[in-house]
Motif scaffolding. Structure first.
Motif, PDB file in Angstrom:
ATOM      1  N   THR A  58       0.836  -1.197   0.000  1.00  0.00           N
ATOM      2  CA  THR A  58       0.000   0.000   0.000  1.00  0.00           C
ATOM      3  C   THR A  58       0.866   1.239   0.000  1.00  0.00           C
ATOM      4  OG1 THR A  58      -1.618  -1.229   1.293  1.00  0.00           O
ATOM      5  CG2 THR A  58      -1.884   1.144   1.194  1.00  0.00           C
ATOM      6  N   TYR A  59       1.872   1.234   0.860  1.00  0.00           N
ATOM      7  CA  TYR A  59       2.741   2.405   0.930  1.00  0.00           C
ATOM      8  C   TYR A  59       3.483   2.606  -0.384  1.00  0.00           C
ATOM      9  CZ  TYR A  59       5.932   5.900   2.704  1.00  0.00           C
ATOM     10  OH  TYR A  59       6.629   7.058   2.892  1.00  0.00           O
ATOM     11  N   GLY A  60       3.934   1.504  -0.962  1.00  0.00           N
ATOM     12  CA  GLY A  60       4.647   1.603  -2.242  1.00  0.00           C
ATOM     13  C   GLY A  60       3.756   2.157  -3.338  1.00  0.00           C
ATOM     14  N   ALA A  61       2.517   1.687  -3.361  1.00  0.00           N
ATOM     15  CA  ALA A  61       1.589   2.186  -4.380  1.00  0.00           C
ATOM     16  C   ALA A  61       1.367   3.677  -4.194  1.00  0.00           C
ATOM     17  CB  ALA A  61       0.256   1.444  -4.275  1.00  0.00           C
ATOM     18  N   LEU A  62       1.283   4.094  -2.932  1.00  0.00           N
ATOM     19  CA  LEU A  62       1.094   5.512  -2.630  1.00  0.00           C
ATOM     20  C   LEU A  62       2.248   6.346  -3.168  1.00  0.00           C
ATOM     21  CD1 LEU A  62      -0.687   7.322  -0.688  1.00  0.00           C
ATOM     22  CD2 LEU A  62       1.152   7.044   0.908  1.00  0.00           C
ATOM     23  N   VAL A  63       3.473   5.896  -2.879  1.00  0.00           N
ATOM     24  CA  VAL A  63       4.638   6.699  -3.283  1.00  0.00           C
ATOM     25  C   VAL A  63       4.758   6.742  -4.798  1.00  0.00           C
ATOM     26  CG1 VAL A  63       7.139   6.905  -3.123  1.00  0.00           C
ATOM     27  CG2 VAL A  63       5.836   6.242  -1.132  1.00  0.00           C
ATOM     28  N   THR A  64       4.537   5.608  -5.444  1.00  0.00           N
ATOM     29  CA  THR A  64       4.695   5.617  -6.915  1.00  0.00           C
ATOM     30  C   THR A  64       3.624   6.477  -7.568  1.00  0.00           C
ATOM     31  OG1 THR A  64       3.566   3.496  -6.907  1.00  0.00           O
ATOM     32  CG2 THR A  64       5.927   3.446  -7.232  1.00  0.00           C
ATOM     33  N   GLN A  65       2.425   6.446  -7.021  1.00  0.00           N
ATOM     34  CA  GLN A  65       1.381   7.296  -7.603  1.00  0.00           C
ATOM     35  C   GLN A  65       1.719   8.764  -7.412  1.00  0.00           C
ATOM     36  OE1 GLN A  65      -1.162   6.041  -9.440  1.00  0.00           O
ATOM     37  NE2 GLN A  65      -1.480   8.187  -9.958  1.00  0.00           N
ATOM     38  N   LEU A  66       2.250   9.111  -6.243  1.00  0.00           N
ATOM     39  CA  LEU A  66       2.658  10.494  -6.014  1.00  0.00           C
ATOM     40  C   LEU A  66       3.761  10.887  -6.985  1.00  0.00           C
ATOM     41  CD1 LEU A  66       2.769  10.844  -2.125  1.00  0.00           C
ATOM     42  CD2 LEU A  66       1.293  12.062  -3.693  1.00  0.00           C
ATOM     43  N   CYS A  67       4.692   9.980  -7.229  1.00  0.00           N
ATOM     44  CA  CYS A  67       5.769  10.303  -8.178  1.00  0.00           C
ATOM     45  C   CYS A  67       5.200  10.569  -9.560  1.00  0.00           C
ATOM     46  CB  CYS A  67       6.772   9.150  -8.260  1.00  0.00           C
ATOM     47  SG  CYS A  67       7.772   8.986  -6.799  1.00  0.00           S
ATOM     48  N   ASN A  91       8.274  15.533  -9.601  1.00  0.00           N
ATOM     49  CA  ASN A  91       9.423  16.235  -9.037  1.00  0.00           C
ATOM     50  C   ASN A  91       9.631  15.666  -7.644  1.00  0.00           C
ATOM     51  OD1 ASN A  91      11.047  18.010  -7.687  1.00  0.00           O
ATOM     52  ND2 ASN A  91       9.938  19.851  -8.307  1.00  0.00           N
ATOM     53  N   ASP A  92      10.829  15.167  -7.347  1.00  0.00           N
ATOM     54  CA  ASP A  92      11.062  14.487  -6.073  1.00  0.00           C
ATOM     55  C   ASP A  92      10.799  15.375  -4.872  1.00  0.00           C
ATOM     56  OD1 ASP A  92      13.831  12.325  -7.072  1.00  0.00           O
ATOM     57  OD2 ASP A  92      11.655  12.182  -7.309  1.00  0.00           O
ATOM     58  N   LEU A 123       8.740  -0.071   6.147  1.00  0.00           N
ATOM     59  CA  LEU A 123       8.176   0.550   4.959  1.00  0.00           C
ATOM     60  C   LEU A 123       8.966   0.188   3.712  1.00  0.00           C
ATOM     61  CD1 LEU A 123       7.510   4.150   6.271  1.00  0.00           C
ATOM     62  CD2 LEU A 123       5.800   2.493   5.678  1.00  0.00           C
ATOM     63  N   VAL A 124      10.264  -0.139   3.863  1.00  0.00           N
ATOM     64  CA  VAL A 124      11.101  -0.295   2.672  1.00  0.00           C
ATOM     65  C   VAL A 124      11.504  -1.737   2.431  1.00  0.00           C
ATOM     66  CG1 VAL A 124      11.960   2.028   2.964  1.00  0.00           C
ATOM     67  CG2 VAL A 124      13.262   0.137   3.869  1.00  0.00           C
ATOM     68  N   ASP A 125      10.716  -2.686   2.990  1.00  0.00           N
ATOM     69  CA  ASP A 125      10.984  -4.075   2.632  1.00  0.00           C
ATOM     70  C   ASP A 125      10.848  -4.206   1.126  1.00  0.00           C
ATOM     71  OD1 ASP A 125       9.206  -5.504   5.460  1.00  0.00           O
ATOM     72  OD2 ASP A 125      11.265  -4.815   5.236  1.00  0.00           O
ATOM     73  N   PHE A 126      11.754  -4.844   0.501  1.00  0.00           N
ATOM     74  CA  PHE A 126      11.713  -5.156  -0.936  1.00  0.00           C
ATOM     75  C   PHE A 126      11.830  -3.929  -1.834  1.00  0.00           C
ATOM     76  CE2 PHE A 126      10.322  -8.928   0.898  1.00  0.00           C
ATOM     77  CZ  PHE A 126       9.069  -8.807   1.463  1.00  0.00           C
ATOM     78  N   VAL A 127      12.232  -2.750  -1.326  1.00  0.00           N
ATOM     79  CA  VAL A 127      12.260  -1.550  -2.176  1.00  0.00           C
ATOM     80  C   VAL A 127      13.683  -1.214  -2.580  1.00  0.00           C
ATOM     81  CG1 VAL A 127      11.755   0.906  -2.228  1.00  0.00           C
ATOM     82  CG2 VAL A 127      10.184  -0.628  -1.085  1.00  0.00           C
ATOM     83  N   GLU A 128      13.811  -0.791  -3.850  1.00  0.00           N
ATOM     84  CA  GLU A 128      15.104  -0.260  -4.319  1.00  0.00           C
ATOM     85  C   GLU A 128      14.806   1.052  -4.997  1.00  0.00           C
ATOM     86  OE1 GLU A 128      17.149  -4.429  -5.678  1.00  0.00           O
ATOM     87  OE2 GLU A 128      17.312  -2.701  -7.017  1.00  0.00           O
ATOM     88  N   LEU A 129      15.609   2.067  -4.714  1.00  0.00           N
ATOM     89  CA  LEU A 129      15.370   3.357  -5.360  1.00  0.00           C
ATOM     90  C   LEU A 129      16.049   3.385  -6.725  1.00  0.00           C
ATOM     91  CD1 LEU A 129      15.838   6.413  -2.988  1.00  0.00           C
ATOM     92  CD2 LEU A 129      13.786   5.656  -4.159  1.00  0.00           C
ATOM     93  N   PRO A 130      15.328   3.732  -7.781  1.00  0.00           N
ATOM     94  CA  PRO A 130      15.981   3.857  -9.079  1.00  0.00           C
ATOM     95  C   PRO A 130      16.807   5.135  -9.146  1.00  0.00           C
ATOM     96  CG  PRO A 130      13.672   4.409  -9.285  1.00  0.00           C
ATOM     97  CD  PRO A 130      13.883   4.005  -7.856  1.00  0.00           C
ATOM     98  N   ASP A 131      17.653   5.234 -10.181  1.00  0.00           N
ATOM     99  CA  ASP A 131      18.577   6.377 -10.253  1.00  0.00           C
ATOM    100  C   ASP A 131      17.845   7.685 -10.494  1.00  0.00           C
ATOM    101  OD1 ASP A 131      20.829   4.241 -12.044  1.00  0.00           O
ATOM    102  OD2 ASP A 131      20.750   4.734  -9.902  1.00  0.00           O
ATOM    103  N   ASN A 132      16.731   7.644 -11.211  1.00  0.00           N
ATOM    104  CA  ASN A 132      16.085   8.916 -11.511  1.00  0.00           C
ATOM    105  C   ASN A 132      15.307   9.483 -10.333  1.00  0.00           C
ATOM    106  OD1 ASN A 132      14.359   6.730 -11.814  1.00  0.00           O
ATOM    107  ND2 ASN A 132      12.988   7.815 -13.195  1.00  0.00           N
ATOM    108  N   HIS A 133      15.283   8.767  -9.234  1.00  0.00           N
ATOM    109  CA  HIS A 133      14.619   9.291  -8.046  1.00  0.00           C
ATOM    110  C   HIS A 133      15.606   9.372  -6.908  1.00  0.00           C
ATOM    111  CE1 HIS A 133      10.571   9.432  -9.577  1.00  0.00           C
ATOM    112  NE2 HIS A 133      10.648   8.195 -10.025  1.00  0.00           N
TER     113      HIS A 133
END
Lengths: 293, 178
Positions: free
Chosen positions: B22-31, B36-37, B112-122
């Motif tokens: 849920t949190y991941g979906a929230l952040v990606t939708q906001l992006c 703009n970060d 919150l960041v289980d399984f998350v990797e930040l891509p370079d453009n963010h």
């Protein structure tokens, strides 16, 4: 002893503002609770209706509260108020109101003397059979009056001075607080609460935690965030502290977790109502020994 | 995750994976919405603030902690009771400033960041900025500055949140308190 008026029970005619506190106290509270500002005892100087006295016929009131007389010894929680940080009333529930309205049929001429007061017509003389001085005219011929006017818009006193309108059935009773009056009383209590903590000789005192009269006790719990939960209950009812904490939990669940509820605004959440009523019933059943769990 | 009144004593547990998703979906939708970060960070902080002002009441109603008398007590309550209650982790408190008004919370693992990797453009996205907002909102009676100084998503070994006490906000205090 008469109390100077710095704290009054929540029910008398609120239209006249209570007199500003002239003297700190009359001695009846300080002598018993030395140094403890929390408990204020008030002596009700006016005659207010005692529960069960002289009730001839009890009619169910137009609002949804139960008004049937309770079995002897049963406790009651009368009402709940929630006041926000700024002193505004955001929730109010009348759970049980011991109403003893009296409805009687009269023929001309009326043997009671009625007089207008504030925005109501009240009995000035002629107390009998459950109709007491100070009772307001609540309904004429079954239709509720609107202040000093009947439901049709005629002036009540004119209507009752015309012999052609008799026989007439009039319902008398203690007037109920309107929502504006409750708002005003809540903000007044909020100010008194703040005064309570400032009057304290000790640093960091709480505000008013309990206000006691001979017919009810008012319990107040202020959270660390400034919300006040106020419960008016029978003086013998125990377990109100636990009830106040439970109401705080119910508030944090059903009001705050509802994303459509804005903070500090009036609470209009069905689930909050339902769960609050449930909690009140549990507390009442426990009676004078407090809830079992 | 939260106990519901009237449902008995069994606490309703929710799958933490659903929470992470849920949190991941929230952040990606906001992006996607903001592109703009910095804006995304601000929005996460705002959302966290709104959560915080409500969460604090739930916390106080359930945990019965009294008023904290200094910032050290506040830090203890946050780390040992609040984080434990809501995220199931207990961060450690370190790096107190000499004046006692700043400290760091070290989180070994951030749910919150289980399984998350930040891509370079963010690269300037603060993924868990919601937590900063929550802490700010929960402490609404004082102005605190909350920010991430280390983040496992950006390659650091631990996640470190730095909290600084700025001042009390007198307007937000309940009436009658000094």
């Amino acid at each position: 002893m008469r109390e100077g008026g710095s704290a009054q029970p929540l029910a008398p005619t609120p239209r006249r503002p209570p007199p500003a506190p002239r003297s700190p106290c009359c001695g009846c509270c300080c002598s018993q609770d030395v140094g403890r500002e929390r408990k204020l005892r008030t002596r009700d100087g006016r005659k207010t209706l005692r529960r069960g006295a002289g009730a001839v016929t009890s009619l169910p009131p137009s609002d949804a509260t139960t008004s049937l007389p309770r079995a002897g010894g049963a406790m009651a929680i009368f009402s709940v108020y929630v006041v926000n940080k700024a002193g505004g009333l955001i929730y109010q529930l009348d759970h049980y109101a011991p109403r003893s309205d009296t409805e009687k049929t009269f023929s001309y001429p009326l043997d009671l003397v009625l007089r207008p007061r504030d925005e109501r017509v009240v009995v000035a003389f002629g107390q009998r059979d459950g109709i007491r001085v100070g009772h307001a005219v609540l309904a004429i011929n079954g239709a509720e009056v609107n202040g000093r006017l009947t439901a049709d818009g005629k002036d009540v006193l004119e209507f009752l001075s015309n012999p052609a309108n008799y026989p007439v059935s009039i319902r008398f009773g203690r007037h109920r607080l309107s929502s504006n009056e409750k708002l005003m009383l809540a903000s007044m209590f909020h100010s008194l609460f703040a005064i309570g903590s400032q009057l304290s000789p000790e640093v960091g005192s709480s505000g008013i935690e309990m206000l006691e009269t001979d017919t009810f006790k008012l319990h107040c719990f202020q959270t660390l965030t400034g919300i006040k939960f106020v419960v008016l209950a029978d003086p013998r009812q125990a377990g109100i502290d636990a009830l106040l904490r439970k109401i705080y939990e119910i508030y944090s669940d059903f009001a705050l977790k509802n994303p459509f509820y804005s903070l500090e605004m009036p609470i209009r959440c069905e689930l909050f109502d339902q769960n609050l009523k449930l909690a009140l019933e549990v507390a009442e059943k426990a009676g004078p020994f407090g809830p079992g769990s | 995750m939260s106990r519901q009144a009237g449902r008995g004593t069994e606490s309703k547990k929710m799958n933490s994976e659903l929470f992470t998703l849920t949190y991941g979906a929230l952040v990606t939708q906001l992006c996607k919405d903001y592109e703009n970060d910095e804006d995304v960070n601000k929005q996460l902080d705002k959302m966290g603030y709104n959560i915080g002002v409500r969460l604090i009441e739930d916390f106080l109603a359930r945990s019965n902690v009294g008023r904290c008398h200094d910032f050290r007590e506040t830090a203890d309550v946050i780390a040992k009771i609040a984080f434990k209650m809501y995220l199931g982790i207990t961060p450690s408190i370190t790096n107190w400033s000499p004046g006692g008004d700043e400290f760091s919370l070290i989180l070994e693992n951030n749910p919150l960041v289980d399984f998350v990797e930040l891509p370079d453009n963010h690269s300037s996205l603060i993924y868990s900025n919601l937590l900063c907002g929550v802490l700010r909102g929960a402490l609404e009676m004082m102005a605190v500055d909350v920010k991430f100084v280390q983040d496992t998503l950006k390659g650091d070994s631990v996640t470190e949140i730095r909290m600084k006490f700025i001042r009390r906000i007198e307007d937000n205090l309940p009436a009658g308190e000094e």
